[in-house]
Design a protein around this motif. Structure first.
Motif, PDB file in Angstrom:
ATOM      1  N   SER A   1       0.833  -1.196   0.000  1.00  0.00           N
ATOM      2  CA  SER A   1       0.000   0.000   0.000  1.00  0.00           C
ATOM      3  C   SER A   1       0.870   1.249   0.000  1.00  0.00           C
ATOM      4  O   SER A   1       2.041   1.221   0.400  1.00  0.00           O
TER       5      SER A   1
ATOM      6  N   SER B   1      -5.326   7.410  -1.351  1.00  0.00           N
ATOM      7  CA  SER B   1      -6.437   7.392  -0.418  1.00  0.00           C
ATOM      8  C   SER B   1      -7.626   8.065  -1.089  1.00  0.00           C
ATOM      9  O   SER B   1      -7.490   8.688  -2.136  1.00  0.00           O
TER      10      SER B   1
ATOM     11  N   ALA C   1      -9.226  11.086  -3.159  1.00  0.00           N
ATOM     12  CA  ALA C   1      -7.843  10.896  -3.597  1.00  0.00           C
ATOM     13  C   ALA C   1      -6.977  12.113  -3.316  1.00  0.00           C
ATOM     14  O   ALA C   1      -7.199  13.195  -3.849  1.00  0.00           O
TER      15      ALA C   1
ATOM     16  N   ASN D   1      -6.351  -6.389  -6.384  1.00  0.00           N
ATOM     17  CA  ASN D   1      -6.141  -5.275  -7.315  1.00  0.00           C
ATOM     18  C   ASN D   1      -5.607  -5.781  -8.651  1.00  0.00           C
ATOM     19  O   ASN D   1      -4.961  -6.822  -8.726  1.00  0.00           O
TER      20      ASN D   1
ATOM     21  N   LEU E   1     -13.610   2.380  -2.146  1.00  0.00           N
ATOM     22  CA  LEU E   1     -13.441   2.398  -3.598  1.00  0.00           C
ATOM     23  C   LEU E   1     -14.784   2.329  -4.315  1.00  0.00           C
ATOM     24  O   LEU E   1     -15.008   3.017  -5.311  1.00  0.00           O
TER      25      LEU E   1
ATOM     26  N   TYR F   1      -3.564  10.405  -6.981  1.00  0.00           N
ATOM     27  CA  TYR F   1      -4.129   9.477  -7.957  1.00  0.00           C
ATOM     28  C   TYR F   1      -3.250   9.558  -9.198  1.00  0.00           C
ATOM     29  O   TYR F   1      -3.245  10.566  -9.890  1.00  0.00           O
TER      30      TYR F   1
ATOM     31  N   SER G   1      -4.540   0.322  -4.171  1.00  0.00           N
ATOM     32  CA  SER G   1      -4.976   1.399  -3.295  1.00  0.00           C
ATOM     33  C   SER G   1      -4.884   0.982  -1.841  1.00  0.00           C
ATOM     34  O   SER G   1      -5.001  -0.202  -1.506  1.00  0.00           O
TER      35      SER G   1
ATOM     36  N   VAL H   1      -3.892   4.609  -6.266  1.00  0.00           N
ATOM     37  CA  VAL H   1      -4.781   5.486  -5.508  1.00  0.00           C
ATOM     38  C   VAL H   1      -4.303   5.480  -4.067  1.00  0.00           C
ATOM     39  O   VAL H   1      -4.418   4.464  -3.373  1.00  0.00           O
TER      40      VAL H   1
END
Length: 336
Positions: free
Chosen positions: A163, A312, A315, A219, A264, A318, A257, A310
């Motif tokens: 992450s 957070s 965003a 992901n 999301l 991003y 992300s 992403v």
């Protein structure tokens, strides 16, 4: 590692193997910042991490260290059976693991986009997976059709996930273990020589996944992907002309992300949209070693996003690439 292959009969074979892995992972990390320009030959520096939380921290040289050991015994076992000279079916199961480790970019406690805080010095545990696969490989209709297909099921324990987090000195990567997960899928590859001049080929991938923790997700893992391609050969005196038409589809998927699946789902841009792309080319091959190709990609000029990062949501970071627009060109090659 030990492996065994044994022919039970002329048609039935068994193969098996066992692997023992021992991993030792020591790290020594130096992380410091220059606070002011050197004065009289001396540099003014400060450690870029929380000295109170870092394992085996040394304030004098701004280092910290850690050492972890991991071990695993994995296996593979399978049966394959020849239905005839052209068709093979098989069933196999195997296990594997990815060693744990340390987060070498650790700085201390930072905010968790999913809520709460994270100690970025925390190490991560091994990830283990066991799978079972049933498949067929064969040639049919006087060997004009080649077909490979596999149905699989995978059980993951302690899935590792990387992450992006907001740290005091900027963004940092952090690896942690999410929950257990299962992945079920189907993969198919086919090639059919319809006539001496006409060939069709294609692939299909179907995927379904589920995590024990409903906030976790896979992901960059579309649930549906497929391709279709057609080739037509036109023989000519001292040359040949090949027409190629191709079409591909990639389904929606979650980006890389630090957010939860629910975050999301609720956010704009929380999922990468699906896309279908059409391409074509025509190639003239001359006997003198020259080939001339007129080609075009994304002929319908679709707008689509490549796999983004992403940080957070909403965003604060991003980052994503944009897919190639309609593109065309002419290639000339000479072989000698």
């Amino acid at each position: 590692f030990v492996s065994l292959n044994y022919a039970i009969t002329d048609q039935l074979n068994i193969n098996a193997g066992v692997r023992r892995t021992e991993d030792t992972k020591p790290v020594l990390v130096n992380s410091e910042s220059l606070l002011a320009p050197p004065v009289t030959g001396l540099s003014v520096t400060a450690c870029r991490f929380d000295v109170a939380l870092a394992p085996n921290a040394n304030l004098a040289d701004c280092t910290w260290s850690a050492r972890d050991e991991y071990s695993n015994t994995s296996y593979t076992v399978g049966l394959d059976y020849a239905l005839n000279d052209d068709t093979l079916v098989y069933l196999k199961s195997s296990s594997s693991y990815r060693a744990g480790g340390q987060n070498i970019r650790g700085v201390g406690v930072v905010a968790n986009p999913a809520g709460g805080t994270i100690n970025t010095f925390d190490d991560f545990d091994p990830e283990e997976v066991t799978d079972i696969e049933l498949g067929v490989k064969g040639q049919f209709f006087d060997n004009s059709l080649q077909l490979n297909a596999a149905l699989y099921h995978m059980d993951y324990e302690a899935v590792q996930r990387s992450s992006l987090l907001n740290g005091p000195n900027g963004a940092l990567t952090f690896v942690s273990n999410t929950s257990d997960a299962t992945f079920d899928g189907l993969e198919v590859e086919a090639q059919w020589i319809v006539t001496d001049n006409f060939k069709l080929s294609g692939t299909l991938g179907l995927l379904d996944w589920e995590f024990d923790d409903s906030t976790d997700f896979a992901n960059a893992a579309p649930k549906t992907e497929y391709t279709v391609r057609a080739n037509y050969l036109v023989p000519m005196d001292e040359s040949s002309l090949i027409f190629d038409l191709n079409y591909s589809y990639r389904g929606e998927f979650y980006p890389n992300s630090s957010a939860t699946r629910q975050q999301l789902d609720a956010a704009i841009g929380g999922e990468v949209e699906d896309v279908a792309l059409l391409g074509a080319r025509a190639t003239l091959n001359l006997d003198m070693g020259v080939s001339i190709t007129l080609w075009g990609d994304n002929l319908t000029d679709e707008e689509y996003t490549l796999s983004p990062l992403v940080l957070s949501l909403p965003a604060s970071l991003y980052a994503a690439g944009i897919g190639q627009p309609r593109t065309y060109g002419l290639d000339v090659k000479y072989s000698f």
